[in-house]
Design an enzyme around this catalytic site. Structure first.
Site, PDB file in Angstrom:
ATOM      1  NE  ARG A 243      36.269   2.090 -34.483  1.00 42.27           N
ATOM      2  CZ  ARG A 243      36.750   2.342 -33.277  1.00 42.27           C
ATOM      3  NH1 ARG A 243      37.692   1.565 -32.776  1.00 42.27           N
ATOM      4  NH2 ARG A 243      36.302   3.359 -32.565  1.00 42.27           N
ATOM      5  CD  GLU A 272      34.786  -6.202 -32.695  1.00 47.07           C
ATOM      6  OE1 GLU A 272      34.516  -5.496 -31.709  1.00 47.07           O
ATOM      7  OE2 GLU A 272      35.816  -6.061 -33.385  1.00 47.07           O
ATOM      8  CG  HIS A 290      36.870  -4.203 -29.762  1.00 47.37           C
ATOM      9  ND1 HIS A 290      35.997  -3.861 -30.762  1.00 47.37           N
ATOM     10  CD2 HIS A 290      37.512  -3.050 -29.421  1.00 47.37           C
ATOM     11  CE1 HIS A 290      36.089  -2.553 -31.001  1.00 47.37           C
ATOM     12  NE2 HIS A 290      37.003  -2.048 -30.199  1.00 47.37           N
TER      13      HIS A 290
END
Length: 317
Positions: A243, A272, A290
């Protein structure tokens, strides 16, 4: 019963749901239009990946009966609030394990063999500076015999351990709750091999690992910052496919600049979907947007797992 798969759904998952009597919409709806779309189209079930945020406001503004997340983490869903309103939340924690583990290894190989650099340079200068590039990128390393340190030893961490062991690496791992795990290797011909691993301290993983890969849930503050990077073996490689925010990106840049880190690999980012340009310009970092859990096989498993769970919860639409 209508389902909105706002971040997409594999064809096999969609077909399975439709075969079981559900109507499935896969049109992407922008975050600020999501509640209106759900209400105007009588959506009962909302399925998301990591892009869509299922907030308390969306839950209050709609009459959803079920929320599903294709993947492991649930940090983009107001889970506790949904459940307090009687709305179940489901996910697919095992579907992407192999995909993420393979992405970790891809990044490690890329850094150890300078592929992240040569793939940038060859299209621009390969025809004119071939020998210079060959010399520049020839200082490379083998994974065999190196130590893979894994922080977070759940399903994905264990799959990374299997991949690393398969590459000839030693594996050590840290988990918040100590574990003793029997890894099972399943081979193409039906043979299996058992390999035991017992977790150790975070300090040991930081100090003894040549490569460190993180597999933890979202954190309130970085789990790996400058203090942790200082403890790492000189020339270590840091991988984050977990993450954004788990790793302090400024500390990573400092670690590379001061020579503590050989390099790093980032699939997720603090800002992000708008990563720092300063970060992206660093040649010593291997990047992906990602994508760790995004393979065709993983998408099929996610779609099937979601379809099976939904069909069990609502057998009579």
């Amino acid at each position: 019963m209508k389902i909105l798969a706002n971040d997409g759904l594999s064809a096999i998952g969609k077909a399975t749901l439709e075969r079981n009597g559900f109507e499935v919409l896969t049109t992407y709806v922008a975050q600020d239009q999501l509640a209106n779309f759900i209400n105007n189209n009588d959506i009962s079930i909302l399925l998301v990946r990591s892009a869509t945020q299922v907030t308390q406001e969306i839950i209050d503004a709609t009459s959803l009966k079920l929320i599903g997340r294709g993947g492991v983490g649930l940090d983009n869903i107001a889970v506790d609030y949904a459940q307090s309103k009687g709305i179940p939340v489901i996910n697919t924690p095992n579907a992407s394990t192999v995909s993420v583990a393979e992405m970790v290894m891809a990044h490690v190989f890329s850094i150890y063999r300078n592929l992240h650099k040569s793939n940038r340079s060859m299209p621009l200068e390969g025809d004119l500076k071939f020998n210079l590039l060959k010399k520049s990128y020839s200082k490379a390393y083998e994974l065999k015999g190196k130590t893979m340190g894994i922080i977070g030893f759940g399903n994905i961490g264990q799959e990374v351990a299997k991949s690393a062991l398969g590459a000839g690496m030693k594996v050590i791992a840290y988990n918040r709750t100590p574990k003793k795990v029997q890894l099972t290797f399943d081979f193409f011909d039906g043979q299996t091999v058992e390999f035991p691993i017992e977790t150790t301290s975070l300090e040991t993983v930081l100090k003894e690992s040549d490569v460190i890969s993180l597999h933890v849930a979202a954190q309130d503050h970085p789990l790996v910052g400058w203090e942790e990077i200082e403890k790492m073996k000189q020339g270590a490689v840091l991988i984050n496919t977990a993450r954004g925010g788990v790793v302090d990106e400024e500390a990573v840049l400092r670690g590379i600049e001061e020579g503590n880190l050989l390099g790093a690999a980032l699939d997720v980012f603090e800002q992000e979907p708008h990563p720092s340009v300063h970060l992206l310009m660093n040649d010593e970092i291997s990047f992906s947007p990602h994508l760790a859990g995004s393979t065709e096989e993983a998408q099929d498993r996610i779609g099937l797992e979601l379809a099976e769970q939904i069909s069990k919860l609502y057998p009579n639409k």
